[in-house]
Design an enzyme around this catalytic site. Structure first.
Site, short mmCIF file in Angstrom:
data_model
loop_
_atom_site.label_atom_id
_atom_site.label_comp_id
_atom_site.label_asym_id
_atom_site.label_seq_id
_atom_site.Cartn_x
_atom_site.Cartn_y
_atom_site.Cartn_z
N GLU A 141 -6.94 -3.94 -25.67
CA GLU A 141 -7.24 -2.57 -25.26
C GLU A 141 -6.85 -2.29 -23.80
O GLU A 141 -6.39 -1.20 -23.47
CB GLU A 141 -8.74 -2.33 -25.45
CG GLU A 141 -9.21 -0.93 -25.29
CD GLU A 141 -10.66 -0.79 -25.66
OE1 GLU A 141 -11.36 -0.04 -24.95
OE2 GLU A 141 -11.12 -1.42 -26.63
N ASP A 142 -7.05 -3.27 -22.92
CA ASP A 142 -6.94 -3.02 -21.48
C ASP A 142 -5.79 -3.71 -20.76
O ASP A 142 -5.70 -3.63 -19.53
CB ASP A 142 -8.25 -3.41 -20.79
CG ASP A 142 -9.41 -2.53 -21.22
OD1 ASP A 142 -9.18 -1.41 -21.71
OD2 ASP A 142 -10.57 -2.97 -21.06
#
Length: 168
Positions: free
Chosen positions: A55-56
């Site tokens: 996600e990051d």
């Protein structure tokens, strides 16, 4: 299986230079989540360390598998990864379909809800996130055993024990 210390190193490198909402190095968050999962074994510790990597960061599930991360760990990470366009509440509901992913998200939620972290946020943001995390716990906690939840929150955020007593 890849040793946990190698997965920790991978997470450290992937999140290098990133900070959380409070300005703390992001690796501290993933390590806190992993610590709460330690009683459940290396697989969940690895998933905790990697829970935000897709996600990051620029990492993909395929790259994680190619790096030697066990398939089941990658599946758990994928299960807790927020997909663009998916409402948060829908993601939380989806996560409860995987018992191991549920434990990772409980640990993540517990750390995100820690009073020391929340105290560093502006009041409006603190209240909004507190409500979001409470609503998520209302879905996540019924999907796990009380003993497992208690094990995690005792390590990650003991202040949630009171809420747990009220919840069940």
């Amino acid at each position: 299986m890849k040793p946990v210390h190698e997965v920790d190193f991978l997470a450290d490198r992937a999140h290098a230079g990133q900070a959380d909402k409070t300005g703390t190095p992001y690796i501290e968050h993933v390590r806190a989540v992993a610590a709460g999962l330690a009683p459940f074994g290396d697989e969940l510790v690895m998933a905790g360390l990697l829970h935000d990597i897709i996600e990051d960061t620029g990492w993909t599930a395929g790259q994680l598998r190619a790096a030697g991360i066990p398939v089941r760990v990658v599946e758990i990470v994928e299960a807790v990864t927020h997909q663009p366009g998916t409402p948060y509440t829908e993601m939380i509901q989806r996560i409860t379909g995987d018992a191991r992913a549920t434990l990772v998200k409980i640990a993540d939620n517990a750390h995100n809800s820690h009073p020391d972290r929340a105290a560093q946020l502006p009041p409006e943001k603190r209240e909004r996130l507190a409500a979001k995390y409470r609503a998520a716990r209302a879905v996540l906690w019924p999907a796990a055993s009380r003993a497992d939840i208690e094990t995690i929150v005792r390590i990650v955020n003991p202040s949630l024990l009171t809420e747990l007593d009220e919840h069940r």
